[in-house]
Design a protein around this motif. Structure first.
Motif, PDB file in Angstrom:
ATOM      1  N   PHE A  35       0.841  -1.182   0.000  1.00  0.00           N
ATOM      2  CA  PHE A  35       0.000   0.000   0.000  1.00  0.00           C
ATOM      3  C   PHE A  35       0.889   1.250   0.000  1.00  0.00           C
ATOM      4  O   PHE A  35       1.884   1.308   0.725  1.00  0.00           O
ATOM      5  CB  PHE A  35      -0.906   0.029   1.220  1.00  0.00           C
ATOM      6  CG  PHE A  35      -1.854  -1.132   1.327  1.00  0.00           C
ATOM      7  CD1 PHE A  35      -2.470  -1.646   0.193  1.00  0.00           C
ATOM      8  CD2 PHE A  35      -2.141  -1.702   2.552  1.00  0.00           C
ATOM      9  CE1 PHE A  35      -3.358  -2.705   0.286  1.00  0.00           C
ATOM     10  CE2 PHE A  35      -3.025  -2.771   2.657  1.00  0.00           C
ATOM     11  CZ  PHE A  35      -3.633  -3.271   1.507  1.00  0.00           C
ATOM     12  N   PRO A  36       0.557   2.268  -0.772  1.00  0.00           N
ATOM     13  CA  PRO A  36       1.374   3.481  -0.794  1.00  0.00           C
ATOM     14  C   PRO A  36       1.483   4.112   0.594  1.00  0.00           C
ATOM     15  O   PRO A  36       0.490   4.218   1.317  1.00  0.00           O
ATOM     16  CB  PRO A  36       0.610   4.401  -1.750  1.00  0.00           C
ATOM     17  CG  PRO A  36      -0.202   3.481  -2.599  1.00  0.00           C
ATOM     18  CD  PRO A  36      -0.576   2.339  -1.705  1.00  0.00           C
ATOM     19  N   GLY A  37       2.697   4.491   0.973  1.00  0.00           N
ATOM     20  CA  GLY A  37       2.896   5.160   2.247  1.00  0.00           C
ATOM     21  C   GLY A  37       2.990   4.238   3.438  1.00  0.00           C
ATOM     22  O   GLY A  37       3.190   4.695   4.553  1.00  0.00           O
ATOM     23  N   GLY A  38       2.867   2.933   3.239  1.00  0.00           N
ATOM     24  CA  GLY A  38       2.941   2.008   4.357  1.00  0.00           C
ATOM     25  C   GLY A  38       4.366   1.584   4.652  1.00  0.00           C
ATOM     26  O   GLY A  38       5.291   1.799   3.861  1.00  0.00           O
ATOM     27  N   ALA A  39       4.554   0.967   5.806  1.00  0.00           N
ATOM     28  CA  ALA A  39       5.864   0.432   6.161  1.00  0.00           C
ATOM     29  C   ALA A  39       6.230  -0.728   5.231  1.00  0.00           C
ATOM     30  O   ALA A  39       5.369  -1.365   4.631  1.00  0.00           O
ATOM     31  CB  ALA A  39       5.846  -0.037   7.615  1.00  0.00           C
ATOM     32  N   ASN A  40       7.518  -0.968   5.080  1.00  0.00           N
ATOM     33  CA  ASN A  40       8.037  -2.059   4.238  1.00  0.00           C
ATOM     34  C   ASN A  40       7.482  -2.003   2.811  1.00  0.00           C
ATOM     35  O   ASN A  40       6.913  -2.983   2.307  1.00  0.00           O
ATOM     36  CB  ASN A  40       7.717  -3.421   4.866  1.00  0.00           C
ATOM     37  CG  ASN A  40       8.416  -3.646   6.186  1.00  0.00           C
ATOM     38  OD1 ASN A  40       9.583  -3.298   6.339  1.00  0.00           O
ATOM     39  ND2 ASN A  40       7.698  -4.207   7.148  1.00  0.00           N
ATOM     40  N   PRO A  41       7.669  -0.881   2.132  1.00  0.00           N
ATOM     41  CA  PRO A  41       7.061  -0.727   0.799  1.00  0.00           C
ATOM     42  C   PRO A  41       7.647  -1.664  -0.255  1.00  0.00           C
ATOM     43  O   PRO A  41       7.067  -1.800  -1.341  1.00  0.00           O
ATOM     44  CB  PRO A  41       7.350   0.731   0.459  1.00  0.00           C
ATOM     45  CG  PRO A  41       8.568   1.086   1.264  1.00  0.00           C
ATOM     46  CD  PRO A  41       8.415   0.322   2.544  1.00  0.00           C
ATOM     47  N   GLU A 148      -4.942  12.277  15.615  1.00  0.00           N
ATOM     48  CA  GLU A 148      -4.057  13.013  14.709  1.00  0.00           C
ATOM     49  C   GLU A 148      -3.939  12.311  13.357  1.00  0.00           C
ATOM     50  O   GLU A 148      -3.923  12.959  12.306  1.00  0.00           O
ATOM     51  CB  GLU A 148      -2.666  13.164  15.337  1.00  0.00           C
ATOM     52  CG  GLU A 148      -2.619  14.026  16.599  1.00  0.00           C
ATOM     53  CD  GLU A 148      -3.156  13.320  17.841  1.00  0.00           C
ATOM     54  OE1 GLU A 148      -3.440  14.019  18.833  1.00  0.00           O
ATOM     55  OE2 GLU A 148      -3.309  12.074  17.816  1.00  0.00           O
ATOM     56  N   ALA A 149      -3.854  10.977  13.376  1.00  0.00           N
ATOM     57  CA  ALA A 149      -3.772  10.224  12.122  1.00  0.00           C
ATOM     58  C   ALA A 149      -5.013  10.429  11.275  1.00  0.00           C
ATOM     59  O   ALA A 149      -4.923  10.619  10.054  1.00  0.00           O
ATOM     60  CB  ALA A 149      -3.575   8.740  12.424  1.00  0.00           C
ATOM     61  N   LEU A 150      -6.180  10.396  11.914  1.00  0.00           N
ATOM     62  CA  LEU A 150      -7.426  10.595  11.155  1.00  0.00           C
ATOM     63  C   LEU A 150      -7.511  11.995  10.588  1.00  0.00           C
ATOM     64  O   LEU A 150      -8.002  12.192   9.467  1.00  0.00           O
ATOM     65  CB  LEU A 150      -8.635  10.306  12.045  1.00  0.00           C
ATOM     66  CG  LEU A 150      -9.192   8.885  12.007  1.00  0.00           C
ATOM     67  CD1 LEU A 150      -9.862   8.598  10.677  1.00  0.00           C
ATOM     68  CD2 LEU A 150      -8.133   7.836  12.291  1.00  0.00           C
ATOM     69  N   GLU A 151      -7.041  12.979  11.332  1.00  0.00           N
ATOM     70  CA  GLU A 151      -7.060  14.357  10.823  1.00  0.00           C
ATOM     71  C   GLU A 151      -6.169  14.497   9.594  1.00  0.00           C
ATOM     72  O   GLU A 151      -6.519  15.188   8.638  1.00  0.00           O
ATOM     73  CB  GLU A 151      -6.593  15.323  11.918  1.00  0.00           C
ATOM     74  CG  GLU A 151      -7.584  15.507  13.051  1.00  0.00           C
ATOM     75  CD  GLU A 151      -7.042  16.412  14.132  1.00  0.00           C
ATOM     76  OE1 GLU A 151      -5.978  17.041  13.897  1.00  0.00           O
ATOM     77  OE2 GLU A 151      -7.652  16.487  15.209  1.00  0.00           O
ATOM     78  N   LEU A 152      -5.026  13.814   9.615  1.00  0.00           N
ATOM     79  CA  LEU A 152      -4.063  13.963   8.527  1.00  0.00           C
ATOM     80  C   LEU A 152      -4.379  13.082   7.321  1.00  0.00           C
ATOM     81  O   LEU A 152      -4.037  13.435   6.194  1.00  0.00           O
ATOM     82  CB  LEU A 152      -2.657  13.630   9.036  1.00  0.00           C
ATOM     83  CG  LEU A 152      -2.040  14.619  10.024  1.00  0.00           C
ATOM     84  CD1 LEU A 152      -0.775  14.047  10.626  1.00  0.00           C
ATOM     85  CD2 LEU A 152      -1.751  15.946   9.329  1.00  0.00           C
ATOM     86  N   ALA A 153      -5.006  11.938   7.553  1.00  0.00           N
ATOM     87  CA  ALA A 153      -5.122  10.945   6.468  1.00  0.00           C
ATOM     88  C   ALA A 153      -6.488  10.275   6.441  1.00  0.00           C
ATOM     89  O   ALA A 153      -6.594   9.079   6.175  1.00  0.00           O
ATOM     90  CB  ALA A 153      -4.022   9.906   6.628  1.00  0.00           C
ATOM     91  N   GLY A 208       4.679   8.415   9.699  1.00  0.00           N
ATOM     92  CA  GLY A 208       4.212   9.718  10.132  1.00  0.00           C
ATOM     93  C   GLY A 208       2.893   9.690  10.866  1.00  0.00           C
ATOM     94  O   GLY A 208       2.490  10.705  11.455  1.00  0.00           O
ATOM     95  N   LEU A 209       2.221   8.542  10.865  1.00  0.00           N
ATOM     96  CA  LEU A 209       0.904   8.439  11.512  1.00  0.00           C
ATOM     97  C   LEU A 209       0.916   7.488  12.700  1.00  0.00           C
ATOM     98  O   LEU A 209      -0.021   7.472  13.489  1.00  0.00           O
ATOM     99  CB  LEU A 209      -0.157   7.965  10.513  1.00  0.00           C
ATOM    100  CG  LEU A 209      -0.351   8.811   9.253  1.00  0.00           C
ATOM    101  CD1 LEU A 209      -1.401   8.172   8.357  1.00  0.00           C
ATOM    102  CD2 LEU A 209      -0.757  10.237   9.622  1.00  0.00           C
ATOM    103  N   GLY A 210       1.967   6.673  12.830  1.00  0.00           N
ATOM    104  CA  GLY A 210       2.037   5.720  13.923  1.00  0.00           C
ATOM    105  C   GLY A 210       1.163   4.511  13.690  1.00  0.00           C
ATOM    106  O   GLY A 210       0.812   4.173  12.555  1.00  0.00           O
ATOM    107  N   SER A 211       0.772   3.854  14.778  1.00  0.00           N
ATOM    108  CA  SER A 211      -0.034   2.640  14.697  1.00  0.00           C
ATOM    109  C   SER A 211      -1.447   2.979  14.233  1.00  0.00           C
ATOM    110  O   SER A 211      -2.064   3.931  14.719  1.00  0.00           O
ATOM    111  CB  SER A 211      -0.105   1.952  16.059  1.00  0.00           C
ATOM    112  OG  SER A 211       1.183   1.569  16.504  1.00  0.00           O
TER     113      SER A 211
END
Length: 273
Positions: A35-41, A148-153, A208-211
């Motif tokens: 998935f774009p932007g995820g860990a281990n791309p 914060e994650a929901l606000e950003l993404a 940038g968004l954490g868990s």
């Protein structure tokens, strides 16, 4: 009840004499990009194979979708699930998409994908606490990451739900879904007092968004909030961005003195509780 871990968040739940398929991700191993932007791309996914044939997995009486991210409802599932299968979804937008045999692919940015020439004719919204063959399904809130994650993404994380299952002959089951520990989960446990809780514990990370689902500490908080409940850990070791492992979760729970409270089934394994 019997809860069979299939892969990722995909489960077959036998409850009140009814067999439900939850969040089917049925794509072949390594068939999807990260998935774009995820860990281990660099990884392809699913990173593990299915433990049973698709025909066996979809041999159920109803499907439940906590949301329609493509690691919970994918094109392969839409292809193989019968068109007349009852499918429960969280809201009207998901009903519209699923009715058209659509899913949201997250590779190369979110986009809709449809099974040509197919539609589902029995898609039901969970609003109103529906019953299915005597099993009551209560939609409850969760949140796919921190505030914060929901606000950003929000456009990527979107809305999710959990469910509380009840039946006169069964213990109360709370399926938390793709949520972190938060006030919603705490309130759900306090209100419904579940005897069994399924948590998605893979610690999926978005840079940038954490868990964006539960991590080891969150699982411990669930144990503390529901000291009499049996906890079942799902959503482990199949998605590229889910960083927690079964071994790491066991280690953490052992150190916390909670390993006897949490079942961590392997893919294909069934828990009877």
């Amino acid at each position: 009840m019997k809860i069979r871990q299939i892969r990722n968040a995909t489960l077959v739940i036998e409850y009140g004499g009814v067999k439900f398929l939850v969040d089917p991700w049925l794509a072949p191993k390594d068939s999807m990009p990260a998935f774009p932007g995820g860990a281990n791309p660099h990884l392809r996914q699913p990173t593990t194979p299915l433990p049973a044939s698709i025909e066996e997995i979809v041999d159920v009486e109803a499907v439940i979708l906590t949301h329609v991210h493509s690691d919970h409802w994918d094109h392969t599932a839409a292809e193989h699930i019968p068109a007349d299968m009852p499918i429960f979804v969280q809201h009207g937008a998901d009903k519209t998409l699923v009715s058209q045999a659509g899913s949201i692919d997250l590779d190369n940015g979110p986009h809709m994908r449809f099974v040509e020439g197919k539609s589902f004719n029995d898609v039901r919204v969970l609003t109103g606490n529906p019953q299915f063959k005597g099993v009551k399904l209560k939609k409850v809130p969760g949140q796919h990451g921190s505030d914060e994650a929901l606000e950003l993404a929000y456009d990527g994380l979107q809305e999710v739900c959990g469910l509380v299952f009840s039946h006169p002959a069964e213990k109360t089951l709370y399926l938390a879904g793709d949520t972190v520990w938060n006030e919603y989960v705490e309130a759900n446990i306090r209100q419904y007092k579940p005897d069994v809780i399924i948590v998605n514990a893979g610690d999926a990370q978005a840079p940038g968004l954490g868990s964006i689902i539960m991590n080891n500490e969150d699982v411990c908080l669930v144990c503390a909030a529901a000291p009499s409940a049996t906890i079942i850990a799902s959503h482990l070791e199949a998605a590229h961005h889910a960083l927690n492992t079964r071994a790491e979760l066991r280690r953490h729970l052992t150190e916390a003195g909670l390993l006897d409270r949490v079942l961590i089934p392997a893919d294909g394994e069934t828990c009877t509780v």
